[in-house]
Design a protein around this motif. Structure first.
Motif, PDB file in Angstrom:
ATOM      1  N   VAL A   5      47.244  44.232  37.266  1.00  0.00           N
ATOM      2  CA  VAL A   5      47.868  43.218  36.495  1.00  0.00           C
ATOM      3  C   VAL A   5      48.796  42.324  37.267  1.00  0.00           C
ATOM      4  O   VAL A   5      48.625  41.175  36.792  1.00  0.00           O
ATOM      5  CB  VAL A   5      48.647  43.816  35.165  1.00  0.00           C
ATOM      6  N   ALA A   6      49.258  42.692  38.457  1.00  0.00           N
ATOM      7  CA  ALA A   6      50.252  41.904  38.983  1.00  0.00           C
ATOM      8  C   ALA A   6      49.424  40.744  39.573  1.00  0.00           C
ATOM      9  O   ALA A   6      49.946  39.765  40.051  1.00  0.00           O
ATOM     10  CB  ALA A   6      50.913  42.830  40.366  1.00  0.00           C
ATOM     11  N   TYR A   7      48.129  40.884  39.843  1.00  0.00           N
ATOM     12  CA  TYR A   7      47.279  39.658  40.466  1.00  0.00           C
ATOM     13  C   TYR A   7      46.767  38.960  39.375  1.00  0.00           C
ATOM     14  O   TYR A   7      45.740  38.109  39.646  1.00  0.00           O
ATOM     15  CB  TYR A   7      46.412  40.248  41.388  1.00  0.00           C
ATOM     16  N   ASP A   8      47.256  38.852  38.251  1.00  0.00           N
ATOM     17  CA  ASP A   8      46.775  37.953  37.133  1.00  0.00           C
ATOM     18  C   ASP A   8      47.468  36.464  36.986  1.00  0.00           C
ATOM     19  O   ASP A   8      48.190  36.468  36.153  1.00  0.00           O
ATOM     20  CB  ASP A   8      46.916  38.811  35.570  1.00  0.00           C
ATOM     21  N   THR A   9      47.116  35.924  38.206  1.00  0.00           N
ATOM     22  CA  THR A   9      47.900  34.717  38.463  1.00  0.00           C
ATOM     23  C   THR A   9      46.694  33.560  38.484  1.00  0.00           C
ATOM     24  O   THR A   9      45.630  33.863  39.223  1.00  0.00           O
ATOM     25  CB  THR A   9      48.761  34.923  39.419  1.00  0.00           C
ATOM     26  N   ARG A  10      47.079  32.282  38.401  1.00  0.00           N
ATOM     27  CA  ARG A  10      46.163  31.278  38.494  1.00  0.00           C
ATOM     28  C   ARG A  10      45.777  31.489  40.046  1.00  0.00           C
ATOM     29  O   ARG A  10      44.664  31.077  40.590  1.00  0.00           O
ATOM     30  CB  ARG A  10      46.866  29.905  38.317  1.00  0.00           C
ATOM     31  N   ARG A  11      46.691  31.397  40.816  1.00  0.00           N
ATOM     32  CA  ARG A  11      46.551  31.215  42.434  1.00  0.00           C
ATOM     33  C   ARG A  11      45.590  32.434  42.821  1.00  0.00           C
ATOM     34  O   ARG A  11      44.690  32.127  43.485  1.00  0.00           O
ATOM     35  CB  ARG A  11      47.985  31.571  43.142  1.00  0.00           C
ATOM     36  N   CYS A  12      45.771  33.750  42.383  1.00  0.00           N
ATOM     37  CA  CYS A  12      44.899  34.495  42.757  1.00  0.00           C
ATOM     38  C   CYS A  12      43.397  34.620  42.371  1.00  0.00           C
ATOM     39  O   CYS A  12      42.405  34.734  43.026  1.00  0.00           O
ATOM     40  CB  CYS A  12      45.465  36.154  42.194  1.00  0.00           C
ATOM     41  N   HIS A  13      43.487  34.189  41.057  1.00  0.00           N
ATOM     42  CA  HIS A  13      42.132  33.676  40.572  1.00  0.00           C
ATOM     43  C   HIS A  13      41.272  32.742  41.277  1.00  0.00           C
ATOM     44  O   HIS A  13      40.201  32.823  41.658  1.00  0.00           O
ATOM     45  CB  HIS A  13      42.153  33.476  38.836  1.00  0.00           C
ATOM     46  N   THR A  14      41.975  31.652  41.672  1.00  0.00           N
ATOM     47  CA  THR A  14      41.390  30.735  42.311  1.00  0.00           C
ATOM     48  C   THR A  14      40.967  31.075  43.598  1.00  0.00           C
ATOM     49  O   THR A  14      39.993  30.534  44.236  1.00  0.00           O
ATOM     50  CB  THR A  14      42.595  29.273  42.458  1.00  0.00           C
ATOM     51  N   ALA A  15      41.949  31.706  44.283  1.00  0.00           N
ATOM     52  CA  ALA A  15      41.690  32.141  45.679  1.00  0.00           C
ATOM     53  C   ALA A  15      40.322  33.208  45.816  1.00  0.00           C
ATOM     54  O   ALA A  15      39.481  33.018  46.472  1.00  0.00           O
ATOM     55  CB  ALA A  15      42.628  32.851  46.348  1.00  0.00           C
ATOM     56  N   ILE A  16      40.199  34.042  44.551  1.00  0.00           N
ATOM     57  CA  ILE A  16      38.800  34.986  44.775  1.00  0.00           C
ATOM     58  C   ILE A  16      37.774  34.066  44.490  1.00  0.00           C
ATOM     59  O   ILE A  16      36.634  34.404  45.141  1.00  0.00           O
ATOM     60  CB  ILE A  16      39.168  35.908  43.444  1.00  0.00           C
ATOM     61  N   LEU A  17      37.948  32.867  43.415  1.00  0.00           N
ATOM     62  CA  LEU A  17      36.528  32.324  43.082  1.00  0.00           C
ATOM     63  C   LEU A  17      36.115  31.273  44.421  1.00  0.00           C
ATOM     64  O   LEU A  17      35.094  31.179  44.676  1.00  0.00           O
ATOM     65  CB  LEU A  17      36.843  31.656  42.048  1.00  0.00           C
ATOM     66  N   GLU A  18      37.235  30.766  45.183  1.00  0.00           N
ATOM     67  CA  GLU A  18      36.931  30.092  46.374  1.00  0.00           C
ATOM     68  C   GLU A  18      35.924  31.008  47.188  1.00  0.00           C
ATOM     69  O   GLU A  18      35.285  30.273  48.138  1.00  0.00           O
ATOM     70  CB  GLU A  18      38.164  29.607  47.010  1.00  0.00           C
ATOM     71  N   ARG A  19      36.109  32.279  47.291  1.00  0.00           N
ATOM     72  CA  ARG A  19      35.508  33.158  48.226  1.00  0.00           C
ATOM     73  C   ARG A  19      34.162  33.651  47.734  1.00  0.00           C
ATOM     74  O   ARG A  19      33.675  34.598  48.111  1.00  0.00           O
ATOM     75  CB  ARG A  19      36.305  34.316  48.729  1.00  0.00           C
ATOM     76  N   ASP A  20      33.705  33.029  46.598  1.00  0.00           N
ATOM     77  CA  ASP A  20      32.414  33.562  45.865  1.00  0.00           C
ATOM     78  C   ASP A  20      32.527  34.874  45.508  1.00  0.00           C
ATOM     79  O   ASP A  20      31.303  35.775  45.256  1.00  0.00           O
ATOM     80  CB  ASP A  20      31.228  32.930  46.747  1.00  0.00           C
ATOM     81  N   ALA A  21      33.521  35.333  45.450  1.00  0.00           N
ATOM     82  CA  ALA A  21      33.656  36.773  44.832  1.00  0.00           C
ATOM     83  C   ALA A  21      33.777  36.616  43.108  1.00  0.00           C
ATOM     84  O   ALA A  21      34.293  35.851  42.503  1.00  0.00           O
ATOM     85  CB  ALA A  21      34.790  37.443  45.407  1.00  0.00           C
ATOM     86  N   ALA A  22      33.785  37.771  42.312  1.00  0.00           N
ATOM     87  CA  ALA A  22      33.841  37.805  40.983  1.00  0.00           C
ATOM     88  C   ALA A  22      35.300  38.613  40.765  1.00  0.00           C
ATOM     89  O   ALA A  22      35.554  39.736  41.293  1.00  0.00           O
ATOM     90  CB  ALA A  22      32.851  38.828  40.371  1.00  0.00           C
ATOM     91  N   PRO A  23      36.019  37.957  40.342  1.00  0.00           N
ATOM     92  CA  PRO A  23      37.552  38.690  40.036  1.00  0.00           C
ATOM     93  C   PRO A  23      37.215  39.940  38.686  1.00  0.00           C
ATOM     94  O   PRO A  23      37.088  39.293  37.591  1.00  0.00           O
ATOM     95  CB  PRO A  23      38.533  37.552  39.601  1.00  0.00           C
ATOM     96  N   ILE A  24      37.807  40.958  39.069  1.00  0.00           N
ATOM     97  CA  ILE A  24      37.864  42.019  38.103  1.00  0.00           C
ATOM     98  C   ILE A  24      39.475  42.388  37.740  1.00  0.00           C
ATOM     99  O   ILE A  24      39.942  43.279  38.724  1.00  0.00           O
ATOM    100  CB  ILE A  24      37.033  43.050  38.271  1.00  0.00           C
ATOM    101  N   ILE A  25      39.980  41.803  37.112  1.00  0.00           N
ATOM    102  CA  ILE A  25      41.763  41.783  37.002  1.00  0.00           C
ATOM    103  C   ILE A  25      41.993  42.158  35.826  1.00  0.00           C
ATOM    104  O   ILE A  25      41.715  41.464  34.786  1.00  0.00           O
ATOM    105  CB  ILE A  25      42.371  40.427  37.755  1.00  0.00           C
TER     106      ILE A  25
END
Length: 53
Positions: A5-25
């Motif tokens: 839950v600590a990584y449920d931020t806009r910055r983290c979601h954006t960084a994950i999507l920029e690396r073509d990964a799927a965020p499971i947070i």
């Protein structure tokens, strides 16, 4: 990518999507939909809708 839950931020979601990964947070207990129309907000809001039902 999975995270807690600590990584449920806009910055983290954006960084994950920029690396073509799927965020499971996990969404925070009091999580609200994000109003931004970016790709990170769409993915998170879809997850939020799916976990509410």
């Amino acid at each position: 990518m999975t995270a807690d839950v600590a990584y449920d931020t806009r910055r983290c979601h954006t960084a994950i999507l920029e690396r073509d990964a799927a965020p499971i947070i996990m969404i925070r207990k009091n999580g609200k939909p994000w109003k931004d129309n970016g790709p990170a907000a769409r993915v998170r809001n879809d997850t939020l809708r799916a976990t509410r039902h």
